[in-house]
Design an enzyme around this catalytic site. Structure first.
Site, PDB file in Angstrom:
ATOM      1  N   CYS A 189      29.877  37.820  38.701  1.00 33.07           N
ATOM      2  CA  CYS A 189      28.641  37.046  38.594  1.00 33.07           C
ATOM      3  C   CYS A 189      27.384  37.916  38.654  1.00 33.07           C
ATOM      4  O   CYS A 189      26.673  37.946  39.665  1.00 33.07           O
ATOM      5  CB  CYS A 189      28.557  35.957  39.660  1.00 33.07           C
ATOM      6  SG  CYS A 189      27.303  34.741  39.200  1.00 33.07           S
ATOM      7  N   CYS A 367      26.461  31.627  33.700  1.00 33.39           N
ATOM      8  CA  CYS A 367      25.875  32.007  34.973  1.00 33.39           C
ATOM      9  C   CYS A 367      24.709  31.065  35.253  1.00 33.39           C
ATOM     10  O   CYS A 367      23.656  31.195  34.605  1.00 33.39           O
ATOM     11  CB  CYS A 367      25.390  33.457  34.850  1.00 33.39           C
ATOM     12  SG  CYS A 367      25.109  34.220  36.416  1.00 33.39           S
TER      13      CYS A 367
HETATM   14  P1  FAD Z   1      39.332  35.545  42.794  1.00 29.57           P
HETATM   15  O1  FAD Z   1      38.964  34.114  42.729  1.00 29.57           O
HETATM   16  O2  FAD Z   1      38.471  36.442  43.624  1.00 29.57           O
HETATM   17  O3  FAD Z   1      40.848  35.624  43.291  1.00 29.57           O
HETATM   18  C1  FAD Z   1      41.581  36.796  43.479  1.00 29.57           C
HETATM   19  C2  FAD Z   1      42.708  36.477  44.448  1.00 29.57           C
HETATM   20  O4  FAD Z   1      43.636  37.552  44.491  1.00 29.57           O
HETATM   21  C3  FAD Z   1      42.221  36.251  45.880  1.00 29.57           C
HETATM   22  O5  FAD Z   1      42.669  35.002  46.342  1.00 29.57           O
HETATM   23  C4  FAD Z   1      42.828  37.404  46.657  1.00 29.57           C
HETATM   24  O6  FAD Z   1      43.165  37.061  47.993  1.00 29.57           O
HETATM   25  C5  FAD Z   1      44.064  37.705  45.829  1.00 29.57           C
HETATM   26  N1  FAD Z   1      44.554  39.072  45.997  1.00 29.57           N
HETATM   27  C6  FAD Z   1      43.844  40.221  46.014  1.00 29.57           C
HETATM   28  N2  FAD Z   1      44.666  41.271  46.193  1.00 29.57           N
HETATM   29  C7  FAD Z   1      45.925  40.769  46.277  1.00 29.57           C
HETATM   30  C8  FAD Z   1      47.217  41.358  46.441  1.00 29.57           C
HETATM   31  N3  FAD Z   1      47.376  42.677  46.577  1.00 29.57           N
HETATM   32  N4  FAD Z   1      48.293  40.528  46.444  1.00 29.57           N
HETATM   33  C9  FAD Z   1      48.150  39.189  46.294  1.00 29.57           C
HETATM   34  N5  FAD Z   1      46.956  38.584  46.146  1.00 29.57           N
HETATM   35  C10 FAD Z   1      45.860  39.372  46.145  1.00 29.57           C
HETATM   36  N6  FAD Z   1      31.178  32.318  38.879  1.00 29.57           N
HETATM   37  C11 FAD Z   1      30.638  31.321  38.115  1.00 29.57           C
HETATM   38  O7  FAD Z   1      31.259  30.880  37.143  1.00 29.57           O
HETATM   39  N7  FAD Z   1      29.409  30.772  38.391  1.00 29.57           N
HETATM   40  C12 FAD Z   1      28.692  31.186  39.454  1.00 29.57           C
HETATM   41  O8  FAD Z   1      27.598  30.677  39.695  1.00 29.57           O
HETATM   42  C13 FAD Z   1      29.220  32.229  40.279  1.00 29.57           C
HETATM   43  N8  FAD Z   1      28.523  32.685  41.353  1.00 29.57           N
HETATM   44  C14 FAD Z   1      29.095  33.605  42.193  1.00 29.57           C
HETATM   45  C15 FAD Z   1      28.377  34.003  43.320  1.00 29.57           C
HETATM   46  C16 FAD Z   1      28.935  34.883  44.215  1.00 29.57           C
HETATM   47  C17 FAD Z   1      28.151  35.306  45.432  1.00 29.57           C
HETATM   48  C18 FAD Z   1      30.249  35.387  44.000  1.00 29.57           C
HETATM   49  C19 FAD Z   1      30.887  36.320  44.999  1.00 29.57           C
HETATM   50  C20 FAD Z   1      30.965  35.015  42.864  1.00 29.57           C
HETATM   51  C21 FAD Z   1      30.391  34.134  41.945  1.00 29.57           C
HETATM   52  N9  FAD Z   1      31.066  33.743  40.781  1.00 29.57           N
HETATM   53  C22 FAD Z   1      30.503  32.764  39.954  1.00 29.57           C
HETATM   54  C23 FAD Z   1      32.250  34.499  40.329  1.00 29.57           C
HETATM   55  C24 FAD Z   1      33.591  33.805  40.557  1.00 29.57           C
HETATM   56  O9  FAD Z   1      33.734  33.382  41.884  1.00 29.57           O
HETATM   57  C25 FAD Z   1      34.713  34.765  40.179  1.00 29.57           C
HETATM   58  O10 FAD Z   1      34.466  35.339  38.914  1.00 29.57           O
HETATM   59  C26 FAD Z   1      36.064  34.067  40.152  1.00 29.57           C
HETATM   60  O11 FAD Z   1      36.395  33.593  41.433  1.00 29.57           O
HETATM   61  C27 FAD Z   1      37.141  35.006  39.607  1.00 29.57           C
HETATM   62  O12 FAD Z   1      38.422  34.470  39.776  1.00 29.57           O
HETATM   63  P2  FAD Z   1      39.676  35.451  39.973  1.00 29.57           P
HETATM   64  O13 FAD Z   1      40.869  34.574  40.104  1.00 29.57           O
HETATM   65  O14 FAD Z   1      39.662  36.497  38.940  1.00 29.57           O
HETATM   66  O15 FAD Z   1      39.382  36.198  41.356  1.00 29.57           O
END
Ligand code: FAD
Ligand code: UQ1
Length: 438
Positions: A189, A367
Protein backbone atom coordinates in the site's frame (compact mmCIF):
# COMPACT_ATOMS: atom_id res chain seq x y z
CA UNK A 1 16.69 -7.88 20.72
CA UNK A 2 14.04 -8.29 23.41
CA UNK A 3 12.26 -5.28 21.97
CA UNK A 4 12.47 -6.75 18.49
CA UNK A 5 11.02 -10.02 19.66
CA UNK A 6 8.14 -8.14 21.27
CA UNK A 7 7.49 -6.44 17.92
CA UNK A 8 7.11 -9.76 16.18
CA UNK A 9 5.17 -11.63 18.86
CA UNK A 10 1.82 -12.94 17.73
CA UNK A 11 -1.30 -11.46 19.24
CA UNK A 12 -2.20 -13.58 22.24
CA UNK A 13 -5.96 -13.45 21.68
CA UNK A 14 -7.50 -16.85 22.12
CA UNK A 15 -8.61 -19.19 19.38
CA UNK A 16 -12.24 -20.17 19.04
CA UNK A 17 -12.24 -23.66 20.53
CA UNK A 18 -15.44 -24.50 18.71
CA UNK A 19 -13.62 -24.79 15.38
CA UNK A 20 -12.50 -28.18 14.21
CA UNK A 21 -9.19 -27.23 12.62
CA UNK A 22 -6.55 -29.61 13.92
CA UNK A 23 -2.85 -28.97 14.37
CA UNK A 24 -0.30 -30.54 12.04
CA UNK A 25 1.00 -32.86 14.75
CA UNK A 26 -2.47 -34.30 15.31
CA UNK A 27 -2.98 -35.32 11.70
CA UNK A 28 -1.58 -38.30 9.85
CA UNK A 29 -2.41 -37.04 6.36
CA UNK A 30 0.51 -35.07 5.00
CA UNK A 31 -0.45 -34.83 1.35
CA UNK A 32 -2.88 -32.37 -0.20
CA UNK A 33 -4.06 -31.83 -3.71
CA UNK A 34 -3.99 -28.05 -3.07
CA UNK A 35 -1.64 -26.61 -0.47
CA UNK A 36 -1.86 -22.90 0.35
CA UNK A 37 1.07 -21.19 2.11
CA UNK A 38 -0.03 -18.23 4.23
CA UNK A 39 -3.48 -17.48 5.64
CA UNK A 40 -3.55 -13.71 5.10
CA UNK A 41 -5.72 -11.89 2.57
CA UNK A 42 -4.55 -13.92 -0.45
CA UNK A 43 -4.27 -17.29 1.32
CA UNK A 44 -7.74 -17.29 2.90
CA UNK A 45 -9.32 -15.93 -0.29
CA UNK A 46 -7.77 -18.67 -2.43
CA UNK A 47 -8.51 -21.43 0.10
CA UNK A 48 -12.22 -20.46 -0.02
CA UNK A 49 -12.14 -20.60 -3.82
CA UNK A 50 -10.19 -23.89 -3.87
CA UNK A 51 -12.66 -25.44 -1.42
CA UNK A 52 -15.46 -24.66 -3.90
CA UNK A 53 -13.44 -26.05 -6.80
CA UNK A 54 -11.98 -29.19 -5.20
CA UNK A 55 -13.81 -29.88 -1.92
CA UNK A 56 -12.59 -28.90 1.55
CA UNK A 57 -10.83 -32.22 2.18
CA UNK A 58 -8.38 -31.54 -0.65
CA UNK A 59 -7.22 -28.15 0.64
CA UNK A 60 -4.81 -27.19 3.45
CA UNK A 61 -3.50 -23.81 4.60
CA UNK A 62 -0.21 -23.36 6.48
CA UNK A 63 -0.46 -20.29 8.75
CA UNK A 64 1.08 -19.82 12.22
CA UNK A 65 -0.86 -16.77 13.41
CA UNK A 66 -3.87 -17.12 15.73
CA UNK A 67 -5.19 -13.80 14.45
CA UNK A 68 -6.05 -12.52 10.98
CA UNK A 69 -5.87 -8.76 10.50
CA UNK A 70 -7.62 -6.42 8.09
CA UNK A 71 -4.51 -4.27 7.60
CA UNK A 72 -6.07 -1.48 5.47
CA UNK A 73 -7.98 -0.16 8.49
CA UNK A 74 -4.70 0.45 10.38
CA UNK A 75 -4.46 3.80 8.57
CA UNK A 76 -7.56 4.90 10.47
CA UNK A 77 -6.46 3.19 13.71
CA UNK A 78 -3.24 5.24 13.67
CA UNK A 79 -5.36 8.39 13.41
CA UNK A 80 -7.74 7.38 16.21
CA UNK A 81 -10.75 6.91 13.90
CA UNK A 82 -11.06 3.11 14.43
CA UNK A 83 -9.97 0.73 17.19
CA UNK A 84 -7.12 -1.76 16.75
CA UNK A 85 -9.42 -4.50 18.07
CA UNK A 86 -11.79 -3.93 15.15
CA UNK A 87 -9.01 -4.90 12.71
CA UNK A 88 -8.54 -8.50 13.91
CA UNK A 89 -10.51 -11.73 13.98
CA UNK A 90 -9.33 -15.19 15.05
CA UNK A 91 -7.79 -17.08 12.12
CA UNK A 92 -10.07 -19.99 13.07
CA UNK A 93 -13.08 -17.83 12.22
CA UNK A 94 -11.88 -16.94 8.70
CA UNK A 95 -10.55 -20.40 7.76
CA UNK A 96 -13.12 -22.02 5.42
CA UNK A 97 -14.81 -24.80 7.38
CA UNK A 98 -13.47 -28.28 6.65
CA UNK A 99 -10.23 -26.92 5.16
CA UNK A 100 -7.20 -28.18 7.09
CA UNK A 101 -5.40 -25.45 9.02
CA UNK A 102 -1.76 -26.43 9.58
CA UNK A 103 -0.85 -24.09 12.41
CA UNK A 104 2.92 -23.79 11.74
CA UNK A 105 5.39 -21.67 9.80
CA UNK A 106 6.73 -22.84 6.47
CA UNK A 107 10.51 -23.19 6.72
CA UNK A 108 11.41 -24.53 3.31
CA UNK A 109 9.76 -24.98 -0.08
CA UNK A 110 11.11 -27.74 -2.36
CA UNK A 111 9.29 -27.46 -5.68
CA UNK A 112 11.53 -30.14 -7.23
CA UNK A 113 10.02 -32.74 -4.87
CA UNK A 114 6.62 -30.99 -4.47
CA UNK A 115 7.09 -30.73 -0.71
CA UNK A 116 7.30 -28.08 1.98
CA UNK A 117 8.78 -28.39 5.46
CA UNK A 118 7.32 -26.62 8.48
CA UNK A 119 9.12 -25.33 11.57
CA UNK A 120 8.25 -28.46 13.56
CA UNK A 121 9.98 -30.60 10.94
CA UNK A 122 6.79 -31.90 9.30
CA UNK A 123 6.98 -32.53 5.58
CA UNK A 124 3.83 -31.90 3.54
CA UNK A 125 3.57 -32.91 -0.09
CA UNK A 126 1.27 -31.33 -2.64
CA UNK A 127 0.00 -31.69 -6.16
CA UNK A 128 -0.57 -27.96 -6.59
CA UNK A 129 0.81 -25.10 -4.50
CA UNK A 130 -0.44 -21.54 -3.96
CA UNK A 131 2.12 -19.24 -2.34
CA UNK A 132 0.58 -16.32 -0.40
CA UNK A 133 3.26 -15.61 2.21
CA UNK A 134 3.05 -11.80 2.09
CA UNK A 135 6.15 -9.64 2.55
CA UNK A 136 8.44 -9.01 5.51
CA UNK A 137 8.79 -5.81 7.51
CA UNK A 138 12.34 -4.83 8.45
CA UNK A 139 12.20 -2.35 11.32
CA UNK A 140 15.65 -3.63 12.29
CA UNK A 141 17.21 -2.25 9.10
CA UNK A 142 16.95 1.35 10.32
CA UNK A 143 19.49 1.98 13.06
CA UNK A 144 17.80 2.88 16.37
CA UNK A 145 14.25 2.35 15.07
CA UNK A 146 13.33 -0.67 17.20
CA UNK A 147 14.38 1.24 20.33
CA UNK A 148 12.73 4.37 18.95
CA UNK A 149 9.38 2.61 18.75
CA UNK A 150 9.47 2.23 22.52
CA UNK A 151 9.38 6.02 22.88
CA UNK A 152 6.02 7.78 23.02
CA UNK A 153 6.56 10.03 19.99
CA UNK A 154 7.35 7.34 17.38
CA UNK A 155 4.82 5.07 15.69
CA UNK A 156 4.13 2.99 12.61
CA UNK A 157 0.81 2.02 11.06
CA UNK A 158 2.48 -0.99 9.43
CA UNK A 159 2.27 -3.42 12.35
CA UNK A 160 -0.42 -4.36 14.87
CA UNK A 161 2.26 -3.90 17.56
CA UNK A 162 3.02 -0.30 16.63
CA UNK A 163 -0.14 1.14 15.08
CA UNK A 164 -1.61 2.40 18.37
CA UNK A 165 1.71 4.16 19.06
CA UNK A 166 1.01 6.41 16.07
CA UNK A 167 -2.24 7.59 17.65
CA UNK A 168 -0.51 8.17 21.01
CA UNK A 169 2.29 10.15 19.33
CA UNK A 170 -0.26 12.26 17.49
CA UNK A 171 -2.27 13.00 20.64
CA UNK A 172 0.90 13.83 22.61
CA UNK A 173 2.33 16.10 19.91
CA UNK A 174 2.97 19.61 21.18
CA UNK A 175 5.19 21.42 18.70
CA UNK A 176 7.99 21.09 16.17
CA UNK A 177 8.45 18.77 13.22
CA UNK A 178 5.88 16.04 12.52
CA UNK A 179 7.81 13.73 10.21
CA UNK A 180 6.43 10.97 7.95
CA UNK A 181 8.71 8.59 6.03
CA UNK A 182 8.69 6.25 2.99
CA UNK A 183 11.61 3.75 2.76
CA UNK A 184 13.97 2.86 -0.06
CA UNK A 185 12.31 -0.53 -0.78
CA UNK A 186 9.07 -1.76 -2.34
CA UNK A 187 6.22 -1.46 0.21
CA UNK A 188 2.63 -2.66 0.56
CA UNK A 189 0.00 0.00 0.00
CA UNK A 190 2.35 2.75 -1.18
CA UNK A 191 -0.27 5.41 -0.40
CA UNK A 192 -0.42 4.55 3.33
CA UNK A 193 2.81 6.38 4.33
CA UNK A 194 1.27 9.71 3.26
CA UNK A 195 -2.37 9.02 4.25
CA UNK A 196 -1.37 9.25 7.92
CA UNK A 197 0.24 12.63 7.20
CA UNK A 198 -3.05 14.05 5.85
CA UNK A 199 -4.94 12.64 8.83
CA UNK A 200 -2.37 14.06 11.26
CA UNK A 201 -2.62 17.47 9.59
CA UNK A 202 -6.42 17.33 9.98
CA UNK A 203 -6.13 16.24 13.62
CA UNK A 204 -3.69 19.04 14.49
CA UNK A 205 -5.99 21.61 12.82
CA UNK A 206 -9.00 20.24 14.74
CA UNK A 207 -7.14 20.48 18.05
CA UNK A 208 -5.70 23.95 17.42
CA UNK A 209 -2.05 22.78 17.27
CA UNK A 210 -1.44 23.07 13.55
CA UNK A 211 0.32 26.45 13.78
CA UNK A 212 2.92 24.89 16.08
CA UNK A 213 3.65 22.06 13.64
CA UNK A 214 5.94 21.81 10.65
CA UNK A 215 4.70 18.77 8.74
CA UNK A 216 7.09 16.98 6.40
CA UNK A 217 6.94 13.92 4.18
CA UNK A 218 10.41 12.49 3.51
CA UNK A 219 10.16 9.89 0.78
CA UNK A 220 12.79 7.83 -0.98
CA UNK A 221 10.75 7.97 -4.18
CA UNK A 222 11.30 10.54 -6.93
CA UNK A 223 7.50 11.13 -7.12
CA UNK A 224 4.68 11.76 -4.65
CA UNK A 225 2.55 8.93 -6.10
CA UNK A 226 3.12 6.49 -8.98
CA UNK A 227 0.01 7.23 -11.07
CA UNK A 228 0.24 10.81 -12.38
CA UNK A 229 -3.47 11.59 -12.36
CA UNK A 230 -3.63 11.17 -8.56
CA UNK A 231 -0.15 12.59 -7.95
CA UNK A 232 -1.33 15.86 -9.53
CA UNK A 233 -4.21 16.11 -7.05
CA UNK A 234 -1.95 15.22 -4.12
CA UNK A 235 0.58 17.93 -5.07
CA UNK A 236 -2.29 20.47 -4.96
CA UNK A 237 -3.29 19.23 -1.51
CA UNK A 238 0.21 19.36 -0.03
CA UNK A 239 0.63 22.90 -1.37
CA UNK A 240 -2.72 24.08 0.00
CA UNK A 241 -2.13 22.53 3.43
CA UNK A 242 1.49 23.60 3.77
CA UNK A 243 2.87 20.06 3.95
CA UNK A 244 6.55 19.86 2.98
CA UNK A 245 7.51 17.05 0.63
CA UNK A 246 11.19 16.06 0.37
CA UNK A 247 11.74 13.59 -2.47
CA UNK A 248 14.65 11.10 -2.49
CA UNK A 249 15.09 11.37 1.30
CA UNK A 250 15.62 8.01 2.97
CA UNK A 251 15.49 7.42 6.75
CA UNK A 252 18.70 5.71 7.87
CA UNK A 253 18.78 6.31 11.63
CA UNK A 254 16.57 7.24 14.57
CA UNK A 255 18.16 8.73 17.71
CA UNK A 256 15.25 8.45 20.14
CA UNK A 257 17.04 10.04 23.10
CA UNK A 258 17.62 13.22 21.11
CA UNK A 259 14.40 13.00 19.03
CA UNK A 260 16.49 13.04 15.88
CA UNK A 261 15.90 11.31 12.57
CA UNK A 262 18.74 11.03 10.06
CA UNK A 263 18.04 11.00 6.32
CA UNK A 264 20.33 10.28 3.39
CA UNK A 265 19.86 12.14 0.12
CA UNK A 266 19.60 9.37 -2.47
CA UNK A 267 20.62 11.74 -5.28
CA UNK A 268 23.71 13.00 -3.45
CA UNK A 269 25.58 10.00 -2.02
CA UNK A 270 27.18 10.75 1.32
CA UNK A 271 24.95 13.75 2.08
CA UNK A 272 22.86 13.33 5.24
CA UNK A 273 20.40 15.58 7.05
CA UNK A 274 19.43 15.46 10.74
CA UNK A 275 15.84 16.42 11.54
CA UNK A 276 14.59 16.95 15.08
CA UNK A 277 11.06 15.60 15.48
CA UNK A 278 8.09 16.20 17.76
CA UNK A 279 6.55 13.08 16.31
CA UNK A 280 7.77 10.51 13.80
CA UNK A 281 5.71 8.07 11.71
CA UNK A 282 7.91 5.43 10.12
CA UNK A 283 7.12 3.17 7.19
CA UNK A 284 9.73 0.44 7.67
CA UNK A 285 11.87 -1.06 4.90
CA UNK A 286 10.20 -4.16 3.46
CA UNK A 287 11.42 -7.17 1.50
CA UNK A 288 10.41 -10.57 0.20
CA UNK A 289 9.41 -13.48 2.43
CA UNK A 290 12.67 -15.15 3.51
CA UNK A 291 11.11 -18.55 2.74
CA UNK A 292 10.37 -17.59 -0.86
CA UNK A 293 13.72 -15.87 -1.18
CA UNK A 294 15.54 -18.99 -0.03
CA UNK A 295 13.74 -21.26 -2.50
CA UNK A 296 14.01 -22.04 -6.22
CA UNK A 297 10.71 -20.16 -6.65
CA UNK A 298 12.33 -16.74 -6.23
CA UNK A 299 13.43 -14.27 -8.87
CA UNK A 300 16.81 -12.55 -8.49
CA UNK A 301 15.47 -10.09 -5.94
CA UNK A 302 13.76 -12.80 -3.88
CA UNK A 303 10.13 -12.30 -4.94
CA UNK A 304 7.92 -15.17 -6.21
CA UNK A 305 8.63 -15.36 -9.93
CA UNK A 306 5.24 -15.39 -11.68
CA UNK A 307 3.87 -14.97 -15.17
CA UNK A 308 2.35 -11.49 -14.68
CA UNK A 309 -0.80 -12.33 -16.64
CA UNK A 310 -1.73 -15.87 -15.52
CA UNK A 311 -0.12 -15.84 -12.02
CA UNK A 312 1.35 -19.27 -12.72
CA UNK A 313 4.99 -19.75 -11.71
CA UNK A 314 7.44 -19.18 -14.57
CA UNK A 315 9.35 -22.45 -14.06
CA UNK A 316 7.11 -24.72 -11.93
CA UNK A 317 3.72 -25.08 -13.65
CA UNK A 318 1.99 -26.60 -10.57
CA UNK A 319 2.92 -23.56 -8.46
CA UNK A 320 0.87 -20.33 -8.33
CA UNK A 321 1.02 -17.17 -6.29
CA UNK A 322 -0.95 -14.16 -5.13
CA UNK A 323 -0.41 -10.90 -3.28
CA UNK A 324 2.52 -9.19 -1.62
CA UNK A 325 4.99 -12.10 -1.93
CA UNK A 326 4.95 -11.97 -5.75
CA UNK A 327 7.01 -10.04 -8.30
CA UNK A 328 3.90 -8.76 -10.13
CA UNK A 329 4.90 -5.22 -11.14
CA UNK A 330 1.98 -3.39 -9.55
CA UNK A 331 1.26 -1.75 -6.18
CA UNK A 332 0.86 -4.44 -3.49
CA UNK A 333 -2.67 -4.06 -2.05
CA UNK A 334 -5.68 -6.11 -0.91
CA UNK A 335 -7.54 -4.64 -3.89
CA UNK A 336 -4.89 -6.18 -6.15
CA UNK A 337 -5.32 -9.49 -4.28
CA UNK A 338 -9.07 -9.31 -5.06
CA UNK A 339 -8.51 -8.85 -8.78
CA UNK A 340 -5.73 -11.47 -8.81
CA UNK A 341 -7.96 -14.03 -7.04
CA UNK A 342 -10.49 -14.08 -9.89
CA UNK A 343 -7.76 -14.55 -12.51
CA UNK A 344 -5.91 -17.18 -10.48
CA UNK A 345 -9.11 -19.15 -9.95
CA UNK A 346 -9.60 -19.33 -13.72
CA UNK A 347 -5.92 -20.16 -14.37
CA UNK A 348 -6.01 -23.06 -11.90
CA UNK A 349 -9.30 -24.36 -13.29
CA UNK A 350 -7.77 -24.46 -16.77
CA UNK A 351 -4.47 -25.99 -15.62
CA UNK A 352 -6.42 -28.76 -13.81
CA UNK A 353 -8.21 -29.49 -17.10
CA UNK A 354 -4.87 -29.45 -18.94
CA UNK A 355 -5.98 -26.37 -20.87
CA UNK A 356 -3.81 -23.34 -21.57
CA UNK A 357 -4.63 -20.48 -19.16
CA UNK A 358 -6.10 -17.58 -21.10
CA UNK A 359 -7.43 -15.07 -18.55
CA UNK A 360 -5.07 -12.12 -18.11
CA UNK A 361 -4.48 -10.01 -14.99
CA UNK A 362 -4.03 -6.39 -16.07
CA UNK A 363 -2.28 -5.26 -12.87
CA UNK A 364 -5.43 -3.72 -11.34
CA UNK A 365 -4.73 -2.19 -7.96
CA UNK A 366 -6.42 0.41 -5.83
CA UNK A 367 -5.44 2.72 -3.03
CA UNK A 368 -8.07 4.76 -1.21
CA UNK A 369 -5.96 7.85 -0.46
CA UNK A 370 -7.41 9.14 2.79
CA UNK A 371 -6.88 12.91 2.72
CA UNK A 372 -8.78 13.84 5.91
CA UNK A 373 -11.25 12.40 8.45
CA UNK A 374 -14.01 12.55 5.84
CA UNK A 375 -12.44 12.57 2.38
CA UNK A 376 -10.75 10.06 0.09
CA UNK A 377 -9.25 10.14 -3.40
CA UNK A 378 -9.92 6.67 -4.80
CA UNK A 379 -6.87 5.78 -6.90
CA UNK A 380 -7.33 2.79 -9.21
CA UNK A 381 -4.82 1.89 -11.92
CA UNK A 382 -3.17 -0.92 -13.90
CA UNK A 383 0.28 -2.24 -14.85
CA UNK A 384 0.83 0.76 -17.12
CA UNK A 385 -0.03 3.20 -14.30
CA UNK A 386 -3.12 4.17 -16.32
CA UNK A 387 -6.24 5.04 -14.29
CA UNK A 388 -8.83 2.22 -14.31
CA UNK A 389 -11.69 3.83 -12.41
CA UNK A 390 -14.80 1.96 -11.25
CA UNK A 391 -17.11 4.95 -10.96
CA UNK A 392 -18.10 7.24 -13.85
CA UNK A 393 -16.91 10.33 -11.94
CA UNK A 394 -13.50 11.93 -11.57
CA UNK A 395 -11.96 9.88 -8.77
CA UNK A 396 -8.95 12.21 -8.47
CA UNK A 397 -11.24 14.61 -6.54
CA UNK A 398 -11.50 14.31 -2.76
CA UNK A 399 -14.91 12.81 -1.95
CA UNK A 400 -16.90 12.07 1.19
CA UNK A 401 -18.67 9.11 -0.40
CA UNK A 402 -15.31 7.46 -0.99
CA UNK A 403 -14.33 7.99 2.66
CA UNK A 404 -17.51 6.18 3.68
CA UNK A 405 -16.59 3.41 1.26
CA UNK A 406 -13.09 3.09 2.75
CA UNK A 407 -14.12 3.28 6.41
CA UNK A 408 -17.43 1.41 6.46
CA UNK A 409 -18.06 -0.59 3.28
CA UNK A 410 -14.60 -1.97 2.50
CA UNK A 411 -14.21 -3.88 5.79
CA UNK A 412 -17.56 -5.61 5.11
CA UNK A 413 -16.52 -6.39 1.54
CA UNK A 414 -13.25 -7.81 2.89
CA UNK A 415 -14.63 -10.09 5.62
CA UNK A 416 -17.79 -11.23 3.82
CA UNK A 417 -16.83 -10.98 0.13
CA UNK A 418 -13.07 -11.29 -0.47
CA UNK A 419 -12.25 -13.81 2.26
CA UNK A 420 -15.22 -15.98 1.23
CA UNK A 421 -13.86 -16.10 -2.32
CA UNK A 422 -16.80 -14.13 -3.67
CA UNK A 423 -15.16 -10.77 -4.51
CA UNK A 424 -12.81 -10.69 -7.50
CA UNK A 425 -12.51 -6.91 -7.69
CA UNK A 426 -14.76 -4.30 -9.24
CA UNK A 427 -14.15 -5.01 -12.97
CA UNK A 428 -17.70 -6.30 -13.74
CA UNK A 429 -19.23 -3.27 -11.99
CA UNK A 430 -16.89 -0.89 -13.79
CA UNK A 431 -18.17 -2.16 -17.11
CA UNK A 432 -21.79 -1.79 -15.98
CA UNK A 433 -21.30 1.67 -14.46
CA UNK A 434 -19.54 2.92 -17.57
CA UNK A 435 -22.19 1.61 -19.99
CA UNK A 436 -22.85 4.12 -22.67
CA UNK A 437 -19.87 6.25 -21.60
CA UNK A 438 -16.49 6.63 -23.21
P1 FAD B 1 -0.84 -10.81 4.08
O1 FAD B 1 -2.28 -10.47 4.17
O2 FAD B 1 0.12 -9.94 4.84
O3 FAD B 1 -0.68 -12.33 4.54
C1 FAD B 1 0.52 -13.04 4.59
C2 FAD B 1 0.33 -14.19 5.56
O4 FAD B 1 1.42 -15.10 5.47
C3 FAD B 1 0.24 -13.74 7.01
O5 FAD B 1 -0.95 -14.23 7.59
C4 FAD B 1 1.48 -14.34 7.66
O6 FAD B 1 1.28 -14.71 9.01
C5 FAD B 1 1.72 -15.55 6.77
N1 FAD B 1 3.10 -16.01 6.79
C6 FAD B 1 4.23 -15.28 6.71
N2 FAD B 1 5.31 -16.08 6.76
C7 FAD B 1 4.85 -17.35 6.87
C8 FAD B 1 5.48 -18.63 6.94
N3 FAD B 1 6.81 -18.76 6.94
N4 FAD B 1 4.68 -19.72 7.00
C9 FAD B 1 3.33 -19.61 6.99
N5 FAD B 1 2.68 -18.43 6.93
C10 FAD B 1 3.44 -17.31 6.88
N6 FAD B 1 -4.62 -2.65 0.70
C11 FAD B 1 -5.70 -2.12 0.06
O7 FAD B 1 -6.22 -2.73 -0.88
N7 FAD B 1 -6.24 -0.91 0.41
C12 FAD B 1 -5.74 -0.21 1.45
O8 FAD B 1 -6.24 0.87 1.76
C13 FAD B 1 -4.61 -0.73 2.15
N8 FAD B 1 -4.06 -0.04 3.19
C14 FAD B 1 -3.05 -0.61 3.92
C15 FAD B 1 -2.55 0.10 5.01
C16 FAD B 1 -1.57 -0.46 5.80
C17 FAD B 1 -1.05 0.31 6.99
C18 FAD B 1 -1.07 -1.76 5.51
C19 FAD B 1 -0.02 -2.39 6.39
C20 FAD B 1 -1.54 -2.46 4.40
C21 FAD B 1 -2.52 -1.89 3.59
N9 FAD B 1 -3.01 -2.55 2.45
C22 FAD B 1 -4.08 -1.99 1.74
C23 FAD B 1 -2.28 -3.70 1.90
C24 FAD B 1 -2.92 -5.06 2.17
O9 FAD B 1 -3.20 -5.24 3.53
C25 FAD B 1 -1.98 -6.15 1.67
O10 FAD B 1 -1.54 -5.87 0.36
C26 FAD B 1 -2.65 -7.52 1.68
O11 FAD B 1 -2.98 -7.89 2.99
C27 FAD B 1 -1.75 -8.56 1.02
O12 FAD B 1 -2.24 -9.86 1.21
P2 FAD B 1 -1.21 -11.10 1.28
O13 FAD B 1 -2.05 -12.31 1.47
O14 FAD B 1 -0.28 -11.04 0.15
O15 FAD B 1 -0.34 -10.81 2.59
C1 UQ1 C 1 -10.99 -3.64 -3.11
O1 UQ1 C 1 -11.48 -4.52 -3.84
C2 UQ1 C 1 -10.37 -4.01 -1.89
O2 UQ1 C 1 -10.32 -5.33 -1.51
C3 UQ1 C 1 -11.40 -5.83 -0.83
C4 UQ1 C 1 -9.80 -3.04 -1.08
O3 UQ1 C 1 -9.14 -3.45 0.03
C5 UQ1 C 1 -9.52 -3.11 1.22
C6 UQ1 C 1 -9.85 -1.65 -1.44
O4 UQ1 C 1 -9.33 -0.80 -0.71
C7 UQ1 C 1 -10.50 -1.28 -2.67
C8 UQ1 C 1 -10.58 0.16 -3.01
C9 UQ1 C 1 -11.04 -2.25 -3.50
C10 UQ1 C 1 -11.69 -1.90 -4.81
C11 UQ1 C 1 -13.17 -1.83 -4.67
C12 UQ1 C 1 -13.98 -0.90 -5.20
C13 UQ1 C 1 -15.45 -0.99 -4.98
C14 UQ1 C 1 -13.49 0.25 -5.98
Amino acid sequence: MAALRRLWRCHPAGMAASHLHTSSAASAKQHYKMLVLGGGSGGITMSARMKRMLGAENVAVVEPSEMHYYQPIWTLVGAGAKSAASSGRPTASVMPSGVKWVKSSVQEINPDTNTVRTDDGTEISYEYLIVALGLQLHFERVKGLVEGLEHPNVGSNYSIHTVEKTWKALQNFKEGNAVFTFPNTPVKCPGAPQKIMYLSDAFLRKTGKRSKANIMYNTSLPVLFGCKKYADSLWEIVKQRDLHVNLRHNLIEVRPDKNEAVFENLDKPGETKVVEYGMLHVTPPMGPSSVVKGSPLADEAGWLDLNKETLQHKRFPNVFGIGDCTNLPTARTAAAVAAQSGVLNKTIKQVLKKEKPDMKYNGYTSCPLVTSYNTVILAEFDYNLQPLETFPINQAKERRTMYHMKADLMPQLYWHGLLKGRWGGPAPYRKLLHLGMK
